[in-house]
Scaffold this motif. Structure first.
Motif, PDB file in Angstrom:
ATOM      1  N   HIS A 151      -7.671   7.572   1.112  1.00  0.00           N
ATOM      2  CA  HIS A 151      -7.330   6.189   0.788  1.00  0.00           C
ATOM      3  C   HIS A 151      -8.369   5.264   1.394  1.00  0.00           C
ATOM      4  O   HIS A 151      -8.534   5.242   2.613  1.00  0.00           O
ATOM      5  CB  HIS A 151      -5.941   5.870   1.336  1.00  0.00           C
ATOM      6  CG  HIS A 151      -5.334   4.637   0.763  1.00  0.00           C
ATOM      7  ND1 HIS A 151      -5.869   3.384   0.967  1.00  0.00           N
ATOM      8  CD2 HIS A 151      -4.258   4.463  -0.027  1.00  0.00           C
ATOM      9  CE1 HIS A 151      -5.127   2.490   0.331  1.00  0.00           C
ATOM     10  NE2 HIS A 151      -4.148   3.115  -0.275  1.00  0.00           N
TER      11      HIS A 151
ATOM     12  N   THR B 183      -2.059  -5.914  -5.106  1.00  0.00           N
ATOM     13  CA  THR B 183      -2.308  -4.677  -4.367  1.00  0.00           C
ATOM     14  C   THR B 183      -1.635  -3.480  -5.040  1.00  0.00           C
ATOM     15  O   THR B 183      -2.225  -2.417  -5.182  1.00  0.00           O
ATOM     16  CB  THR B 183      -1.781  -4.804  -2.924  1.00  0.00           C
ATOM     17  OG1 THR B 183      -2.351  -5.963  -2.333  1.00  0.00           O
ATOM     18  CG2 THR B 183      -2.144  -3.592  -2.086  1.00  0.00           C
TER      19      THR B 183
ATOM     20  N   GLU C  96      -3.211  -0.095  -6.252  1.00  0.00           N
ATOM     21  CA  GLU C  96      -2.745   1.149  -5.641  1.00  0.00           C
ATOM     22  C   GLU C  96      -2.231   2.129  -6.678  1.00  0.00           C
ATOM     23  O   GLU C  96      -2.514   3.321  -6.617  1.00  0.00           O
ATOM     24  CB  GLU C  96      -1.622   0.853  -4.626  1.00  0.00           C
ATOM     25  CG  GLU C  96      -2.123   0.297  -3.318  1.00  0.00           C
ATOM     26  CD  GLU C  96      -2.796   1.360  -2.469  1.00  0.00           C
ATOM     27  OE1 GLU C  96      -2.090   2.161  -1.854  1.00  0.00           O
ATOM     28  OE2 GLU C  96      -4.043   1.373  -2.445  1.00  0.00           O
TER      29      GLU C  96
ATOM     30  N   TYR D   6       0.826  -1.198   0.000  1.00  0.00           N
ATOM     31  CA  TYR D   6       0.000   0.000   0.000  1.00  0.00           C
ATOM     32  C   TYR D   6       0.859   1.246   0.000  1.00  0.00           C
ATOM     33  O   TYR D   6       1.859   1.323   0.695  1.00  0.00           O
ATOM     34  CB  TYR D   6      -0.939   0.011   1.219  1.00  0.00           C
ATOM     35  CG  TYR D   6      -2.050  -0.992   1.080  1.00  0.00           C
ATOM     36  CD1 TYR D   6      -1.902  -2.294   1.551  1.00  0.00           C
ATOM     37  CD2 TYR D   6      -3.232  -0.650   0.431  1.00  0.00           C
ATOM     38  CE1 TYR D   6      -2.914  -3.214   1.386  1.00  0.00           C
ATOM     39  CE2 TYR D   6      -4.247  -1.572   0.275  1.00  0.00           C
ATOM     40  CZ  TYR D   6      -4.092  -2.862   0.749  1.00  0.00           C
ATOM     41  OH  TYR D   6      -5.081  -3.773   0.581  1.00  0.00           O
TER      42      TYR D   6
END
Lengths: 495, 400
Positions: free
Chosen positions: A221, A446, A450, A175
């Protein structure tokens, strides 16, 4: 340690615990699952974390609170740091995934309706022990919060503490955690010592603005906004003092990330990049980084020159006024005084424009330069994950070879014991290899998400800020027209 | 800068006249239609159109260097008959130092810029060279026009030679130096303020003028230097826009994601910097040059006051000498004659000085008026262009 006794946490931090409970009942996401997954290795985990961090040369900030002495708040759910613990439950990431979608759904519906403002910087205390307290106000309709509008008081180290927690939880699984604003010993010392001059006021304003942007990026986020540490930061009136922030500053974290990156490079990992997307993206971010830095430098020069222009215009205005006084022709004398007044107003304009140059344009670029460092860090984490997977495979291979050797050996009594041992080890490493592969796939997935999100945000962000900046330039020109049009008849009146 | 013939555009004609009331008299019209820049030397083409019989032809041109102008100025200063007049200030030497230095720095920094960025900076510098060039032509031209429009100077023999003599003046220049040795000029340079402020002033007009000019000179000198600094800062901002524009261009070229508006932004900054550059140069011409010119002119007025103060001192000395002679009863007639001469000289100086200073004030006020109006109008014009550019871009970005 008493981490399982979380709900009756230490007397010095009652609120966080109750908050925790409330959270759990309010939504079925993260924290609840975290409860299940907490295990005894937690202590070791944290010990590991603090050790690693202290290897950096931290900027020492005096630790003043009577607060709890544990290095890191006990409230943080730890299960998300999956690959540091030997997980007994597989699939934390996928559970997390579900929660992400849920929030995004809510987010889509609410248009991510949350707004944070950081305001009212207030000096608390005296001398070198003093600090600035900022009011953090949240306005939102999201249901993960208890109210729709609320404020708390936070100091700079609280922000750093929040960032360090988020970074340690999320960065290594891919992340992109928005970086916290930089520490500044010089700037802060001036404020502490009580220098009420222009530079310390500017410093506080610069920091206030940076903290606000930092929080807005964090709450935008979809994953981070759900994090109990974030929620606690925004809602809870008392926050356990982030004690190790001298080591865990934004810069400290970035240094940690960069060190990891360096270590990765030194390991001469020739990662077989099967996915061209990653290679492309890394190159893109590298270029973007370079260009943004250059642009940032140009805009900083612009800010500097605009400030100079303002100073020189003011100086000329004063000189023109003196000239007007000295002038013995009445009408011309008046016109020169008017000219001086116009130039004085224009100097103010230039100053305001320089602020806009800085707070809108320059700071935007600075933020993105730091953000891209975080992005690059995340790519490096992926490489680290990959290499860990590879290492596991190598180990497994070694164990298998060892097993094969045993089978060929001829020592019956010791053999069985050794065989059992090796069999256990092989099972262990097989598990690690599988986990390594899963982790790698997960982090890759991810990161893709992201990066997609980052690029969308970037475009939006730039557009919004650039339009604001251009409008500031328009305003300056409008004012210039006003001033000169007012002066013109005065010049014509000279007879 | 290599040799290049620069025909002066229409724009330049309008940009001229820090001074006013010049070149109105059709009997003698002077202008500098073009100039040649050869390395460090500038060669001006001085063009004369006249109906006066004292000249050989009705229309003619000659080539002159800066040193020739200085020679002419110095001969005027040294001429006793002109002591009661304000001698128009000599044009300053063409100074390409600033753009040359910048060009040098640019060359050094070439590696760190993109090709386009470098090209634009170079373009900007060439414009600066051109601006310096235009300024120097302007200031040389005004000098000649001040002379041609003055009833006394226009008839000066050396002035005619300057305009007409179709050969190189350098031989004459050398002779003049030997003859005068810059005597008077050097004298004027030393301690003029002390002498002026020291002498007691009986005449009210001159008393006021003295106070005014001394104070005004220091104020205008300060204003000139502050205006220079302000203009330079303005140029720096315009230059920064070039770098911003160039980097935005590189960004938009490399960026595959839909950051198309970066390209428009780059374009905007490129256009903005042109306008800002014009703002800076217009401010320079209308304000800084105006102040600079009148600073020099006021120095010339001060020089007049100085000469008058000297004449007064001479007269007072002659008086003392006469008294001494009377006491000794020796050379009285001679002393008396000398005293009369000094008195006459002083009176002539005062009379013409008064006229000159009065018309000077009128000229000055008119020039300020003209230039301040023009500057305000240009500022408004440029701000409107800027606004149009900016608003256009904002619309474009918002609509996407």
């Amino acid at each position: 340690m008493a981490h399982k006794a979380k709900n009756h946490s230490s007397p010095s931090s009652p609120e966080p615990a109750s908050l925790q409970v409330e959270d759990v009942s309010a939504n079925s996401n993260g924290p609840k699952t975290a409860e299940i997954l907490i295990d005894d290795d937690q202590d070791d985990l944290f010990a590991e974390a603090t050790e690693e961090v202290s290897l950096d040369s931290p900027e020492r900030e005096p630790i003043l609170s009577d607060g709890p002495s544990p290095a890191i708040t006990p409230v943080t759910p730890t299960a998300l740091i999956s690959n540091r613990i030997e997980p007994k439950v597989i699939g934390v990431p996928s559970m997390f995934e579900r929660s992400l979608d849920e929030v995004e759904e809510e987010a889509g519906g609410d248009l991510f309706d949350i707004n944070i403002s950081v305001s009212d910087p207030e000096k608390v205390g005296d001398g070198m022990n003093a600090y600035m307290a900022y009011k953090v106000t949240t306005k939102t309709s999201l249901t993960i919060f208890n109210q729709s509008e609320f404020s708390v008081k936070r100091r700079f180290s609280d922000f750093l503490g929040l960032h360090s927690k988020l970074a340690s939880k999320y960065m290594h699984i891919g992340y992109i955690v928005p970086p916290a604003p930089e520490k500044s010993i010089v700037g802060m010392t001036k404020v502490k010592v009580g220098k009420e001059d222009l530079s310390s006021t500017e410093f506080v304003e610069k920091r206030r603005s940076a903290l606000e942007r930092y929080l807005m990026r964090t709450v935008k986020h979809p994953t981070l906004i759900q994090d109990p540490d974030v929620i606690q930061f925004l809602e809870s009136s008392e926050l356990p003092r982030a004690v190790s922030t001298q080591a865990l500053s934004g810069a400290g974290i970035l240094r940690m990330v960069n060190k990891a990156a360096d270590a990765v490079n030194k390991m001469t990992i020739k990662m077989n990049e099967s996915d061209a997307w990653f290679e492309e993206k890394q190159q893109q971010f590298e270029n973007l980084d370079q260009q943004l830095r250059k642009l940032h430098a140009s805009v900083e020069a612009l800010v500097c020159h605009r400030k100079e222009l303002s100073v020189n215009t003011a100086s000329f205005a004063r000189s023109a006024a003196m000239l007007g006084n000295s002038e013995d022709h009445t009408a011309l004398s008046r016109a020169l005084s008017q000219l001086a007044e116009v130039e004085e107003k224009i100097d103010q304009l230039h100053q305001e424009q320089a602020y806009a140059d800085f707070y809108l344009f320059s700071e935007l670029l600075g933020d993105y330069v730091r953000l891209i460092t975080a992005v690059k860090g995340v790519f490096d984490q992926r490489m680290k994950t990959w290499s860990k997977w590879q290492d596991a495979q190598v180990m497994l291979q070694k164990k298998r070879e060892a097993e094969a050797k045993l089978h060929l050996a001829n020592k019956p009594d010791k053999l069985q014991q050794a065989k059992d041992e090796i069999k256990e080890e092989i099972e262990e490493w097989e598990g690690k290899v599988q986990q390594g592969e899963r982790d790698f796939e997960q982090i890759s997935k991810t990161i893709r998400k992201e990066v997609g999100r980052f690029e969308k945000e970037r475009v939006k962000d730039f557009k919004v800020v650039i339009i604001k900046y251009l409008e500031s330039l328009v305003h300056t020109q409008q004012q210039l027209i006003k001033y000169w049009e007012a002066f013109l008849p005065e010049a014509k009146a000279i007879a | 800068m290599s040799s290049s013939f620069l025909p002066l555009s229409e724009e330049m004609f309008q940009a001229r006249s820090v001074s006013v009331d010049l070149n109105n008299d059709a009997s003698l019209l002077i202008d500098i239609p073009d100039a040649l820049c050869e390395r460090d030397k500038v060669k001006f083409t001085v063009h004369t159109k006249t109906t006066l019989g004292t000249f050989q032809k009705p229309e003619f041109s000659v080539s002159r260097q800066h040193e020739d102008f200085i020679w002419l100025h110095d001969t005027l200063v040294e001429t006793e008959e002109y002591a009661g007049l304000i001698i128009p200030p000599a044009p300053p030497k063409p100074d390409f130092e600033s753009p040359r230095e910048k060009m040098h720095k640019l060359g050094e920094g070439e590696a760190s810029m993109t090709k386009e960025e470098y090209a634009k900076m170079k373009q900007e510098l060439e414009a600066e060279y051109l601006a310096v060039f235009k300024k120097t032509v302007q200031v040389h031209e005004i000098f000649l026009q001040r002379l041609s429009s003055h009833p006394v100077f226009s008839k000066d023999r050396n002035f005619q030679i300057f305009l007409e003599y179709d050969q190189d003046l350098s031989v004459r220049r050398k002779n003049a130096k030997e003859m005068f040795g810059g005597f008077f000029k050097n004298m004027v340079k030393t301690a003029d303020e002390v002498l002026i402020s020291g002498t007691k002033e009986v005449d009210e007009f001159f008393d006021q003028e003295k106070t005014f000019l001394l104070d005004y000179f220091s104020k205008i000198k300060d204003a000139t230097s502050k205006a220079e600094k302000m203009t330079r800062s303005h140029k720096n901002v315009a230059d920064d826009y070039i770098h911003v524009s160039a980097t935005l261009n590189s960004l938009s070229a490399e960026d595959s994601t839909p950051l198309k508006h970066l390209e428009k932004l780059a374009d905007l900054f490129e256009k903005l910097r042109k306008v800002e550059g014009r703002v800076a140069s217009d401010q320079e011409l209308k304000l800084t040059e105006l102040l600079r010119y009148y600073m020099r002119d006021i120095q010339a007025a001060k020089d007049l006051l100085y000469r008058r103060a000297r004449a007064l001192a001479d007269y007072e000395n002659a008086n003392k000498a006469l008294d001494k002679a009377r006491l000794k009863s020796k050379d009285v007639a001679q002393a008396q004659q000398h005293q009369q001469q000094c008195l006459q000289k002083f009176d002539t100086l005062s009379e013409s000085g008064k006229k000159e200073l009065t018309s000077f004030k009128g000229r000055r006020v008119l020039a300020f008026r003209k230039n301040l109006i023009e500057m305000a109008e240009l500022e408004i014009k440029h701000a409107k262009s800027n606004m149009a550019l900016l608003q256009g871009c904002v619309e474009l970005l918002k609509s996407n």
